[in-house]
Design a protein around this motif. Structure first.
Motif, PDB file in Angstrom:
ATOM      1  N   PRO A 190       9.582  22.567   2.994  1.00  0.00           N
ATOM      2  CA  PRO A 190       9.726  22.619   1.538  1.00  0.00           C
ATOM      3  C   PRO A 190       8.355  22.571   0.875  1.00  0.00           C
ATOM      4  N   ARG A 191       8.211  23.328  -0.191  1.00  0.00           N
ATOM      5  CA  ARG A 191       6.901  23.436  -0.810  1.00  0.00           C
ATOM      6  C   ARG A 191       6.574  22.251  -1.702  1.00  0.00           C
ATOM      7  N   ASN A 192       7.572  21.421  -1.965  1.00  0.00           N
ATOM      8  CA  ASN A 192       7.382  20.384  -2.993  1.00  0.00           C
ATOM      9  C   ASN A 192       7.170  18.996  -2.397  1.00  0.00           C
ATOM     10  N   LEU A 193       6.814  18.897  -1.130  1.00  0.00           N
ATOM     11  CA  LEU A 193       6.616  17.568  -0.539  1.00  0.00           C
ATOM     12  C   LEU A 193       5.461  16.855  -1.235  1.00  0.00           C
ATOM     13  N   ASN A 194       5.643  15.575  -1.540  1.00  0.00           N
ATOM     14  CA  ASN A 194       4.563  14.823  -2.177  1.00  0.00           C
ATOM     15  C   ASN A 194       3.806  14.024  -1.115  1.00  0.00           C
ATOM     16  N   TYR A 195       2.862  13.189  -1.571  1.00  0.00           N
ATOM     17  CA  TYR A 195       2.018  12.474  -0.604  1.00  0.00           C
ATOM     18  C   TYR A 195       2.805  11.496   0.269  1.00  0.00           C
ATOM     19  N   MET A 196       4.014  11.120  -0.161  1.00  0.00           N
ATOM     20  CA  MET A 196       4.795  10.205   0.684  1.00  0.00           C
ATOM     21  C   MET A 196       5.150  10.870   2.018  1.00  0.00           C
ATOM     22  N   TRP A 197       5.075  12.183   2.065  1.00  0.00           N
ATOM     23  CA  TRP A 197       5.385  12.882   3.324  1.00  0.00           C
ATOM     24  C   TRP A 197       4.190  12.935   4.281  1.00  0.00           C
ATOM     25  N   ASN A 198       3.078  12.327   3.884  1.00  0.00           N
ATOM     26  CA  ASN A 198       1.921  12.317   4.782  1.00  0.00           C
ATOM     27  C   ASN A 198       2.073  11.304   5.916  1.00  0.00           C
TER      28      ASN A 198
END
Lengths: 431, 277, 192
Positions: free
Chosen positions: A40-48
């Protein structure tokens, strides 16, 4: 599986073609973390934090292997061999501090990863197994970390081993034989130290194996995202590489800055001074606590102070294990069809209360078992269980959720403006 | 089904916790917890600054040598340093010949075996030896010290909270017990009052008793405060001899990481420049 | 280096950037990846260097030995860097035997004088490590096989050393190694 629009792996160089026909390892990498995996293109920094947890695992394995070249798992040598590493082995202090602080940072990123999953509903169908395998990893990490902390054979190592194995002694009838079996004796000593070392070396590789299953299970439906809506079209995704490799590279840089600042300038901040005193079976430190990452669970353990049907000790042990095991049932406790907390206003409030609650549990878990901290831990433990076992199931029935965007691309490209009737059914369109 | 069972389990835990809490609260009001004597009279370590504080901190070699002198002349009679070798003194700026002389003249000898007879014997220390323990074993140490065990000092500044400040405060903190100290907390036979010690009373007599107890080779005025500070610095070195290396490496690594992270951020922004997200 | 020109026909893809922007873009990506590579290599250093001998091992790199009780014709074995060392007090006959060998005929040409200290030619100090594959040769203790040349004999693969511990027969390529040593007094020798 992957999405139909994912780019297929096409080897160009003759060598890669040759290799692809015989051992398609580059193809596997391409499809897992390369241009062939659509995210997904909308992942935010929590997905790091997933990648960072993987990095921390590798860091622990690499530093652990070199430390094992110098460490001696023998009662009268263990403490001394750790100091030998610190003082005499070339860059030994760096390796040992990296390993000790690496454990803490592994837990930091793992907790953030878990809370991200809780907030965005990443445990819900079709990702239940991803969630459960993650919990298995978490349990294995806790076992590994506990046994690793025993190895330096300082005062906290010794008494930690004693206290944690005594938990099993609370089990009726079979408890004490189990405790003796775990320790190979009646108190932690040479047999316990040797087996903990063996298992501490083994379990990280088991973790690595479960991590592969965790990623495999994730790649079937693909990654969740901040809106929680499913991937529907090519406009919803970007290839993992270079988009998320670049983002994870930046995240890794920030992680390493924080990690190295701790490692080089406050290497003992997260540890405990008593562990620089060699183990002494005749004297318990005034205030024994586990490592910080166990404090919330330690608070739950100590919150039960009254014998009611069962002994208080057993209640504490059961509740501590239940506090983790209940998470395995989370996909069936929270049945709301909306995944993301961003579209569940009530859930969001309770989520932040839970975060605060766990922080409070961690805080009192690190303090002596005195009033008023015991009362605080009792209230916080009540909320913890109420949140998962009572509030979440009720919420998923009663809550009025906000309208969902029709697709990831829509949420990204048009903000809150919607093209058609959104998913949120009865809810009236947001202003 | 899962939810029903879950709710029952949850209510069970809540019930037991509620009972625990009510019991706790009633107990709290029936017998409010009294402040312990230790809690009331114990003091946090004094604020003291050292040259090795902070990310750029370095040891002061002169101070370490003075601290070593205090250890040698005051502490070494009772406290070991069994993780440190004489050869490590090279870090303090001693020459090889000086280290050999220090080892050779050390008051406590090293246990060995007579190569002719196999009998246990004692020999002079050499540079590769670690500092010999003042007592043969713990029983001997306790027997000689009124059943109190003088701890090994190699790691003492890491084994206590606020390590160097704690050692400094303890050494300079001996005083007469305050008038309002309850009778049961007054120092007994062979004990000394010191509010920086967790139990308030410790078995170690004030080791640094008077100004001028040692004569510093570098001419520094050996006040009690100076001696306590110097030996605290020395014991920080014994616990963390690689401290300067750690600080130096850390600065270099962090500078590198800062540049690398800025580059990684720019690269990330470039790659995503054409993508709204 | 990854290409950043992924195009999948999405409607909102930005217009292609010009050549100038493109070069700068590549430069930053190359620089970022280079930094990661340098960092990765730097991390290898401690991971590899930790296997080198540690400070306490290096500190034991000299040994002092009392040789006052070794009679002519006798030899002792001692330890230097965890390896055995022969210290032999040669008899005049053994010295003479060693000196009578034509140096040019030797596999590893060395005179006895080159292997001992001036004025102390009777003190032959060598590593007790066969230069073939590292076994400890026989010949130090009373009654051990001293080989065909009266020095040392390595039973592993049959290397014979003469009274100056030079290789004379068998597979070993070199004479027994003479470590660094010095006489601290007439009766104490420091090896290393």
């Amino acid at each position: 599986m992957s999405f139909p629009w994912a780019q297929a792996y096409e080897p160009k160089a003759p060598l890669m073609k040759w290799l692809d026909q015989r051992l398609p390892l580059p193809r596997l990498v391409w499809n897992s973390v390369g241009g062939g995996y659509e995210v997904p293109r909308n992942l935010n920094y929590m997905w790091n934090f997933a990648v960072l947890a993987g990095f921390a695992l590798m860091l622990q394995i690499v530093t652990g292997i070199v430390l094992a070249m110098h460490y001696a798992p023998a009662g009268d040598l263990a403490f001394e061999s750790v100091e030998h590493i610190m003082r005499d082995v070339n860059q030994g202090w760096l390796l040992r501090y990296a390993h000790a602080n690496g454990a803490s940072f592994f837990f930091i990123v793992t907790y953030l990863h878990i809370f991200r999953g809780l907030y965005y509903g990443s445990y819900k169908a079709p990702r239940e197994l991803v969630w459960m395998l993650g919990l298995v990893i978490f349990l294995l990490m806790m076992a590994t970390a506990f046994m690793g902390y025993v190895l330096p054979w300082g005062q906290m190592s010794f008494w930690g081993a004693k206290v944690i194995t005594s938990l099993f002694g609370a089990i009726p009838l079979v408890g004490e034989p189990i405790q003796a079996w775990l320790l190979g004796g009646f108190a932690p000593d040479q047999p316990a130290l040797n087996r903990f070392f063996s298992l501490h070396y083994l379990l990280p590789f088991v973790i690595a194996g479960v991590v592969i299953l965790h990623i495999w299970a994730l790649h079937i439906p693909g990654s969740n995202n901040p809106t929680g809506v499913d991937i529907k079209s090519p406009q919803d995704t970007v290839p993992f590489h270079p988009y998320y490799t670049a983002k994870d590279g930046f995240g890794l840089g920030v992680f390493l800055i924080l990690f190295c600042a701790t490692l080089f300038f406050a290497p003992n901040y997260l540890g405990h001074a008593d562990n620089y005193i060699p183990a002494n079976p005749l004297s318990t430190p005034a205030h024994i606590v586990p490592e910080w990452y166990f404090w919330p669970f330690y608070a739950i353990l100590r919150a039960f102070t009254v014998d009611f049907i069962l002994p208080a000790k057993l209640w504490g042990v059961v509740a501590m294990f239940a506090s983790i095991l209940l998470l395995f049932f989370l996909p069936w406790l929270d049945t709301s069809p909306v995944r993301s907390g961003s579209y569940r206003p009530r859930f969001r409030q309770f989520f932040w209360i839970l975060i605060l609650d766990v922080l409070i549990l961690g805080w009192v878990g690190g303090l002596p078992a005195e009033e008023p901290y015991v009362m605080i831990s009792q209230i916080a433990t009540m909320y913890y269980f109420a949140h998962f076992l009572i509030i979440l199931p009720l919420l998923s029935k009663l809550e009025r959720t906000l309208p969902l965007p029709n697709s990831i691309a829509e949420s990204v490209l048009h903000g809150e403006k919607r093209e058609s009737v959104p998913y949120g059914v009865q809810a009236k369109p947001a202003e | 089904m899962v939810r029903l069972l879950g709710a029952l389990v949850g209510l069970g835990f809540l019930l037991v916790l509620a009972i625990s809490l009510v019991t706790g609260i009633t107990g709290f009001f029936r017998e409010p917890p009294t402040e312990t004597i230790e809690h009331k009279f114990h003091q946090d370590p004094k604020h003291v600054s050292f040259s090795f504080d902070g990310p750029f901190g370095k040891f002061d070699r002169q101070q370490l040598q003075r601290g070593f002198q205090v250890y040698k002349e005051v502490c070494a009679a009772c406290h070991g340093l069994n993780l440190v070798a004489f050869r490590n003194l090279a870090d303090l700026g001693y020459e090889e010949a000086e280290i050999k002389a220090i080892a050779n003249q050390w008051a406590i000898e090293v246990p060995d075996i007579n190569p002719e007879t196999g009998e246990p014997t004692m020999r002079k220390a050499i540079a590769a030896d670690r500092f010999p323990n003042p007592y043969a074993n713990e029983v001997a140490a306790r027997a000689a010290n009124n059943n109190a065990m003088p701890p090994d000092l190699s790691l003492i500044t890491k084994a206590r909270h606020h390590g160097p400040a704690y050692v400094y405060s303890l050494l300079t903190g001996y005083q007469n017990p305050p008038a309002n100290l309850p009778k049961e907390a007054r120092p007994g036979q062979g004990l000394y009052y010191n509010p920086y010690f967790p139990n308030l009373n410790l078995a170690m007599p004030p080791p640094i008793a008077a100004d001028g107890q040692v004569t510093y080779a570098d001419g520094t005025n050996p006040t009690r405060d100076q001696m306590a500070k110097d030996v605290s610095a020395f014991l920080t070195w014994t616990a963390e001899p690689f401290l300067e290396n750690r600080h130096r490496t850390g600065i270099a690594v962090l500078l590198f990481l800062l540049v690398a992270t800025v580059l990684a951020y720019l690269s990330y922004r470039q790659i995503w420049a054409s993508r709204k997200h | 280096m990854a290409t950043v020109e992924h195009t999948d026909g999405t409607a909102e893809a930005a217009p292609p950037t010009g050549g100038e922007g493109h070069r700068r873009r590549d430069f930053i990506n190359v620089a970022a990846v280079s930094f990661a590579g340098v960092g990765g290599l730097a991390v290898l250093y401690p991971l590899i260097n930790q296997m080198n001998p540690s400070a306490d091992v290096l500190a034991l790199s000299s040994t002092e030995v009392d040789i006052s009780r070794i009679q002519p014709g006798q030899a002792i074995k001692t330890i230097f860097r965890k390896q055995p060392v022969f210290i032999r007090n040669l008899t005049p006959a053994e010295i003479q035997q060693a000196n009578s060998v034509p140096v040019g005929d030797l596999r590893d040409p060395q005179t006895l004088a080159e292997r001992t200290r001036d004025g102390k030619a009777n003190w032959l100090i060598t590593m007790a490590v066969c230069t073939h594959l590292g076994c400890v040769p026989l010949g130090a203790a009373e009654g051990e096989n001293r080989g065909e040349y009266g020095g040392y004999f390595c039973p592993c693969h049959g290397s014979h050393y003469d009274t100056a511990a030079r290789i004379r027969k068998g597979p070993a390529p070199k004479n027994l190694e003479v470590p660094e040593f010095e006489f601290l007094s007439d009766t104490v020798v420091k090896i290393g």
